[in-house]
Design a protein around this motif. Structure first.
Motif, PDB file in Angstrom:
ATOM      1  N   PRO A   1      31.567  44.214  47.332  1.00 52.17           N
ATOM      2  CA  PRO A   1      32.203  43.076  48.002  1.00 52.17           C
ATOM      3  C   PRO A   1      31.335  41.826  47.887  1.00 52.17           C
ATOM      4  O   PRO A   1      30.125  41.874  48.129  1.00 52.17           O
ATOM      5  N   SER A   2      31.953  40.716  47.519  1.00 50.01           N
ATOM      6  CA  SER A   2      31.204  39.485  47.277  1.00 50.01           C
ATOM      7  C   SER A   2      31.896  38.307  47.951  1.00 50.01           C
ATOM      8  O   SER A   2      33.122  38.228  47.991  1.00 50.01           O
ATOM      9  N   TRP A   3      31.068  37.390  48.456  1.00 47.02           N
ATOM     10  CA  TRP A   3      31.548  36.120  48.998  1.00 47.02           C
ATOM     11  C   TRP A   3      30.805  34.996  48.296  1.00 47.02           C
ATOM     12  O   TRP A   3      29.594  35.072  48.090  1.00 47.02           O
ATOM     13  N   TYR A   4      31.531  33.922  47.945  1.00 43.96           N
ATOM     14  CA  TYR A   4      30.906  32.737  47.371  1.00 43.96           C
ATOM     15  C   TYR A   4      31.414  31.523  48.148  1.00 43.96           C
ATOM     16  O   TYR A   4      32.619  31.275  48.201  1.00 43.96           O
ATOM     17  N   THR A   5      30.498  30.784  48.730  1.00 46.02           N
ATOM     18  CA  THR A   5      30.845  29.597  49.493  1.00 46.02           C
ATOM     19  C   THR A   5      30.141  28.394  48.885  1.00 46.02           C
ATOM     20  O   THR A   5      28.938  28.458  48.585  1.00 46.02           O
ATOM     21  N   GLN A   6      30.887  27.290  48.705  1.00 49.82           N
ATOM     22  CA  GLN A   6      30.305  26.095  48.110  1.00 49.82           C
ATOM     23  C   GLN A   6      30.750  24.855  48.880  1.00 49.82           C
ATOM     24  O   GLN A   6      31.918  24.747  49.270  1.00 49.82           O
ATOM     25  N   ILE A   7      29.810  23.963  49.082  1.00 53.35           N
ATOM     26  CA  ILE A   7      30.080  22.660  49.691  1.00 53.35           C
ATOM     27  C   ILE A   7      29.485  21.605  48.774  1.00 53.35           C
ATOM     28  O   ILE A   7      28.304  21.682  48.408  1.00 53.35           O
ATOM     29  N   GLN A   8      30.290  20.628  48.396  1.00 52.26           N
ATOM     30  CA  GLN A   8      29.838  19.596  47.468  1.00 52.26           C
ATOM     31  C   GLN A   8      30.235  18.227  48.003  1.00 52.26           C
ATOM     32  O   GLN A   8      31.359  18.041  48.477  1.00 52.26           O
ATOM     33  N   GLU A   9      29.318  17.310  47.932  1.00 48.42           N
ATOM     34  CA  GLU A   9      29.577  15.932  48.314  1.00 48.42           C
ATOM     35  C   GLU A   9      29.123  15.036  47.172  1.00 48.42           C
ATOM     36  O   GLU A   9      27.942  15.035  46.800  1.00 48.42           O
ATOM     37  N   ASN A  10      30.066  14.311  46.591  1.00 46.33           N
ATOM     38  CA  ASN A  10      29.772  13.447  45.453  1.00 46.33           C
ATOM     39  C   ASN A  10      30.166  12.022  45.808  1.00 46.33           C
ATOM     40  O   ASN A  10      31.298  11.777  46.228  1.00 46.33           O
ATOM     41  N   ALA A  11      29.256  11.097  45.649  1.00 48.18           N
ATOM     42  CA  ALA A  11      29.529   9.693  45.937  1.00 48.18           C
ATOM     43  C   ALA A  11      29.253   8.857  44.697  1.00 48.18           C
ATOM     44  O   ALA A  11      28.379   9.182  43.880  1.00 48.18           O
ATOM     45  N   THR A  12      30.016   7.755  44.548  1.00 48.96           N
ATOM     46  CA  THR A  12      29.856   6.832  43.431  1.00 48.96           C
ATOM     47  C   THR A  12      29.797   5.409  43.975  1.00 48.96           C
ATOM     48  O   THR A  12      30.668   4.999  44.756  1.00 48.96           O
TER      49      THR A  12
ATOM     50  N   SER B   1      35.380  31.937  48.165  1.00 51.98           N
ATOM     51  CA  SER B   1      35.997  32.950  47.321  1.00 51.98           C
ATOM     52  C   SER B   1      35.529  34.324  47.769  1.00 51.98           C
ATOM     53  O   SER B   1      34.335  34.525  48.059  1.00 51.98           O
ATOM     54  N   ARG B   2      36.444  35.271  47.816  1.00 50.33           N
ATOM     55  CA  ARG B   2      36.163  36.657  48.213  1.00 50.33           C
ATOM     56  C   ARG B   2      36.632  37.585  47.101  1.00 50.33           C
ATOM     57  O   ARG B   2      37.777  37.499  46.655  1.00 50.33           O
ATOM     58  N   ASP B   3      35.763  38.468  46.660  1.00 52.51           N
ATOM     59  CA  ASP B   3      36.103  39.402  45.586  1.00 52.51           C
ATOM     60  C   ASP B   3      35.510  40.758  45.933  1.00 52.51           C
ATOM     61  O   ASP B   3      34.370  40.845  46.405  1.00 52.51           O
ATOM     62  N   ASN B   4      36.273  41.810  45.709  1.00 49.74           N
ATOM     63  CA  ASN B   4      35.760  43.160  45.957  1.00 49.74           C
ATOM     64  C   ASN B   4      36.234  44.068  44.835  1.00 49.74           C
ATOM     65  O   ASN B   4      37.431  44.158  44.565  1.00 49.74           O
ATOM     66  N   GLN B   5      35.292  44.721  44.177  1.00 53.26           N
ATOM     67  CA  GLN B   5      35.619  45.627  43.090  1.00 53.26           C
ATOM     68  C   GLN B   5      35.098  47.018  43.443  1.00 53.26           C
ATOM     69  O   GLN B   5      33.895  47.204  43.649  1.00 53.26           O
ATOM     70  N   THR B   6      36.014  47.959  43.539  1.00 53.18           N
ATOM     71  CA  THR B   6      35.645  49.340  43.830  1.00 53.18           C
ATOM     72  C   THR B   6      36.186  50.233  42.729  1.00 53.18           C
ATOM     73  O   THR B   6      37.282  50.012  42.213  1.00 53.18           O
ATOM     74  N   ARG B   7      35.411  51.216  42.373  1.00 55.80           N
ATOM     75  CA  ARG B   7      35.873  52.201  41.393  1.00 55.80           C
ATOM     76  C   ARG B   7      35.159  53.522  41.666  1.00 55.80           C
ATOM     77  O   ARG B   7      34.096  53.570  42.283  1.00 55.80           O
ATOM     78  N   GLY B   8      35.744  54.582  41.165  1.00 61.89           N
ATOM     79  CA  GLY B   8      35.190  55.907  41.364  1.00 61.89           C
ATOM     80  C   GLY B   8      36.315  56.914  41.457  1.00 61.89           C
ATOM     81  O   GLY B   8      37.473  56.624  41.181  1.00 61.89           O
ATOM     82  N   ASN B   9      35.980  58.151  41.857  1.00 64.61           N
ATOM     83  CA  ASN B   9      36.989  59.193  42.063  1.00 64.61           C
ATOM     84  C   ASN B   9      37.425  59.188  43.513  1.00 64.61           C
ATOM     85  O   ASN B   9      36.601  59.026  44.408  1.00 64.61           O
ATOM     86  N   GLY B  10      38.695  59.387  43.727  1.00 65.91           N
ATOM     87  CA  GLY B  10      39.165  59.553  45.091  1.00 65.91           C
ATOM     88  C   GLY B  10      39.413  58.249  45.809  1.00 65.91           C
ATOM     89  O   GLY B  10      39.576  57.185  45.220  1.00 65.91           O
ATOM     90  N   ASP B  11      39.415  58.344  47.157  1.00 67.55           N
ATOM     91  CA  ASP B  11      39.773  57.198  47.990  1.00 67.55           C
ATOM     92  C   ASP B  11      38.560  56.540  48.624  1.00 67.55           C
ATOM     93  O   ASP B  11      38.704  55.680  49.507  1.00 67.55           O
ATOM     94  N   PHE B  12      37.349  56.943  48.252  1.00 73.13           N
ATOM     95  CA  PHE B  12      36.085  56.328  48.680  1.00 73.13           C
ATOM     96  C   PHE B  12      35.755  56.573  50.160  1.00 73.13           C
ATOM     97  O   PHE B  12      34.860  55.935  50.705  1.00 73.13           O
ATOM     98  N   LYS B  13      36.471  57.519  50.801  1.00 79.70           N
ATOM     99  CA  LYS B  13      36.159  57.812  52.200  1.00 79.70           C
ATOM    100  C   LYS B  13      36.263  59.296  52.542  1.00 79.70           C
ATOM    101  O   LYS B  13      35.704  59.736  53.545  1.00 79.70           O
ATOM    102  N   THR B  14      36.950  60.093  51.717  1.00 81.18           N
ATOM    103  CA  THR B  14      37.117  61.517  52.000  1.00 81.18           C
ATOM    104  C   THR B  14      35.890  62.309  51.558  1.00 81.18           C
ATOM    105  O   THR B  14      35.370  62.097  50.461  1.00 81.18           O
TER     106      THR B  14
ATOM    107  N   THR C   1      35.905  26.296  42.607  1.00 82.87           N
ATOM    108  CA  THR C   1      35.657  27.561  43.293  1.00 82.87           C
ATOM    109  C   THR C   1      35.106  28.590  42.313  1.00 82.87           C
ATOM    110  O   THR C   1      35.662  28.787  41.239  1.00 82.87           O
ATOM    111  N   GLN C   2      34.025  29.276  42.722  1.00 80.54           N
ATOM    112  CA  GLN C   2      33.409  30.286  41.879  1.00 80.54           C
ATOM    113  C   GLN C   2      34.318  31.501  41.773  1.00 80.54           C
ATOM    114  O   GLN C   2      34.814  32.016  42.779  1.00 80.54           O
ATOM    115  N   HIS C   3      34.558  31.983  40.526  1.00 82.42           N
ATOM    116  CA  HIS C   3      35.425  33.145  40.324  1.00 82.42           C
ATOM    117  C   HIS C   3      34.749  34.238  39.506  1.00 82.42           C
ATOM    118  O   HIS C   3      35.438  35.092  38.955  1.00 82.42           O
TER     119      HIS C   3
END
Length: 666
Positions: free
Chosen positions: A516-527, A464-477, A173-175
């Motif tokens: 806000p970020s989303w990372y989706t991965q599908i892998q199929e490996n055969a031997t 994987s879901r990741d969200n990074q917020t920064r700044g002054n205040g609550d980001f909505k006022t 999973t991508q992090h």
């Protein structure tokens, strides 16, 4: 050893390993039909294959950990050995069987490969024991990167390569985000980690980036195990007062790291006993840290806040006089000096501007009231700095049958922090402070199926879901609106208010950043095993969704307006100047005479990335000392940027788009 490498084909980013080898007799002849069993000594789960006509056997999709390997063939003594499989390792164990005897003693030997002679890549591995014993300041996985020469933490990269060229994968999973390479603010905890590996320098064709941090999670065993921990550092334990501290004791420091973990077979009394079949492992940990710093600033005196500006005197004793902007003569531009109750340089307290009144209510009073702020710093104290974070991770392993094994993992974490951005942090912890919130979560599942002793498949899905917020205040006022200030574009970041006349004193803003970020991965490996050929094929699909609010609307205000200054008649009216020692920005602030400017920003930029990578590789065991790895892939990477109107435009990303390539190793 001769190695020829081209570009890196886009192979799946799994964290599982492979155990392979050839079964021979003492004359070096291959033994077909030998039964090879690989048993996990932690869970007793076993997998069985049969060597083919070339004596070759393969166990793909092996989780890291200790194993016992046995090889049996008719008329031959049993071969038995122990080995430790590391994360993302191709472990080669060639078994030599002796002719059977009536009475024989099987010698169990450690067959863990010491040197990897079949791969040109270089990796750095930390197994569970070293992870537990390393003296790490903090409990972040990324702190382990300090043990790898040439690798940087933060915006993860290796050997000075461009940002975004190093991937951090946890059970596939991508992090970390692919734009600048930043890892999650609170990645999974160390107790949830089984092994840690960095693949760098001629990286394997299995990876889509030149450098990859590969982490595998811990799984449960047949025995119940649990652990509790807590570490604490505070002022009472070895923290000295710094030179700039103006107190008899050092600034308060308290850091607590605590957590718990447990694992074992899934057991539901009277309902289910998962011994030898179903296992769990869960880990939770958190950090609480308070670590303020001693700082010094200039702030308005209590007299100034009450309208008394008779203390506007510089280091040479020269007084600055204030003039009333509302007494300006429209012809001569002359003004009357401000007085209150016949006292010059006194402003009627009733004229205090409401915005300034609200700002001064959250501005600390001087701690050194006898110091003139025009001459020296008159406030000393602690600047807030605190951090709270937590993470939890749970993994479930289940054996459906001798041919089907599955494990799934769910991880969630978060961080909240306040620290200094610029200028003094005010009492409400808005102006001058950075408020950071960073929640994340991820889920992954891996299913390994054996169709036959020579055909295997591994399916991996992760989100994987990741969200990074920064700044002054609550980001909505809308703070500007609350102050009654103009805000035509509706900026919700805290307004920046400067030009106070005191060096370093102002109300500074850290603009809102939201990603806000989303990372989706599908892998199929055969031997597929055919003779001495080990064919590996499959595909890798990755979808990145990155929304960036990096340039939101902002509004700034400034009291450097010359409102309380006197016009110098010796200057031209087209370029007016002020008479020396007249006017003060603090006086302008008291009366509320200011300029403002606003900037429109595009709220969000929407990035979409698609990566498709079908692949094929032939691991050809030509002879005992000679091996070839021939790979072919046709990767395609596509980045899409969407604006607010959702109109799309597509372009190729030269960093991710690669031509088909091959690698050969001997």
């Amino acid at each position: 050893m001769l190695v020829l490498l081209a570009a890196w084909p886009a192979w799946p980013q799994a964290s599982n390993s492979t155990v392979r080898g050839i079964v021979r007799d003492q004359s070096n002849a291959v033994i077909p039909g030998a039964t090879v069993v690989l048993v996990s000594t932690r869970t007793t789960i076993s997998r069985t294959v049969v060597s083919n006509e070339a004596g070759v056997y393969v166990f793909p999709g092996v989780n890291p950990g200790p194993y016992r390997l046995t090889v049996d063939a008719a008329g031959m003594q049993r071969f038995e050995g122990t080995l430790t499989v590391q994360v993302q390792e191709d472990a080669t164990v060639d078994a030599i069987l002796r002719v059977g005897q009536t009475a024989s003693e099987v010698v169990v030997q450690d067959v863990t490969p010491v040197v990897r002679a079949d791969s040109p890549s270089i990796g750095h591995v930390l197994e569970r024991k070293r992870i537990e014993t390393l003296p790490i300041n903090g409990r972040a996985i990324t702190a382990l990167l300090q043990t790898v020469p040439g690798v940087e933490t933060g915006q993860m990269r290796a050997y000075g390569m461009r940002q975004g060229t190093m991937a951090f994968v946890f059970d596939g999973t991508q992090h970390n985000e692919s734009w600048e390479g930043w890892a999650q603010q609170r990645p999974p905890g160390l107790d949830a980690v089984e092994e840690f590996k960095v693949e760098i320098n001629s990286a394997s064709a299995k990876f889509t980036r030149p450098a990859t941090l590969i982490v595998s999670s811990r799984s449960g065993t047949n025995q119940f195990h649990g652990a509790l921990f807590e570490t604490n550092r505070n002022n009472a334990i070895g923290k000295a007062r710094q030179r700039q501290d103006t107190y008899t004791k050092a600034p308060f420091l308290n850091r607590n790291e605590f957590g718990a973990s447990a694992g074992g077979p899934v057991y539901l009394p009277g309902l289910y006993n998962g011994r030898n079949r179903t296992f769990f492992f869960s880990a939770w940990e958190a950090t609480r840290q308070i670590n303020p710093s001693t700082l010094r600033w200039r702030v308005p005196t209590e007299a100034m806040r009450n309208g008394d500006f008779r203390g506007l005197v510089d280091s040479q004793g020269r007084l600055t006089r204030l003039y009333d902007p509302w007494t300006t003569n429209p012809t001569t531009w002359a003004r009357d000096q401000i007085t209150y109750r016949n006292v010059p340089n006194m402003i009627d307290p009733a004229r205090l501007n409401p915005v300034t009144k609200a700002l001064w209510a959250v501005t600390p009073l001087p701690t050194m009231p006898d110091v003139n702020p025009l001459v020296d710093l008159n406030w000393a104290g602690l600047s807030p700095n605190w951090n709270k974070n937590w993470t939890t991770s749970t993994r479930i392993d289940h054996r459906f049958s001798d041919k089907d094994n599955f494990f799934g993992r769910y991880t969630q974490g978060g961080q909240q922090a306040v620290y200094q951005f610029a200028g003094q942090i005010m009492l409400d912890q808005l102006a001058g402070a950075v408020n950071r919130k960073a929640p994340n979560k991820s889920i992954s599942g891996t299913w390994v199926h054996m169709f036959s002793p020579t055909l295997f498949a591994e399916t991996m899905v992760s989100v994987s879901r990741d969200n990074q917020t920064r700044g002054n205040g609550d980001f909505k006022t809308d703070y500007s609106k609350n102050f009654g200030l103009p805000n035509p574009f509706g900026a919700v970041s805290y307004p920046e208010l400067t030009g106070t006349g005191l060096a370093g004193y102002g109300y500074f803003r850290d603009s809102i950043f939201d990603s806000p970020s989303w990372y989706t991965q599908i892998q199929e490996n055969a031997t597929k095993i055919v003779g001495r050929h080990e064919f590996q094929f499959g595909f890798h699909y990755r979808y990145d969704r990155l929304d960036m609010n990096n340039y939101p609307p902002v509004t700034s205000y400034n009291w450097s307006t010359q409102a309380t200054s006197l016009f110098d008649p010796a200057s031209a009216r087209t370029n007016p100047l002020t008479t020396p020692f007249t006017g003060s920005d603090l006086g302008n602030m008291f009366l509320g005479v200011m300029n403002y400017n606003t900037q429109y920003g595009r709220n969000y930029m929407y990035y979409r990335g698609h990566e498709y990578a079908p692949y094929f590789q032939d691991n050809w065991k030509i002879s005992s000392p000679l091996r070839a790895n021939i790979a072919e892939t046709t990767p395609l990477a596509l980045i899409t940027e969407q604006g607010e109107n959702r109109n799309q435009r597509e372009f190729s990303d030269s960093q991710q788009e690669r031509a088909p390539s091959g690698s050969h190793g001997f």
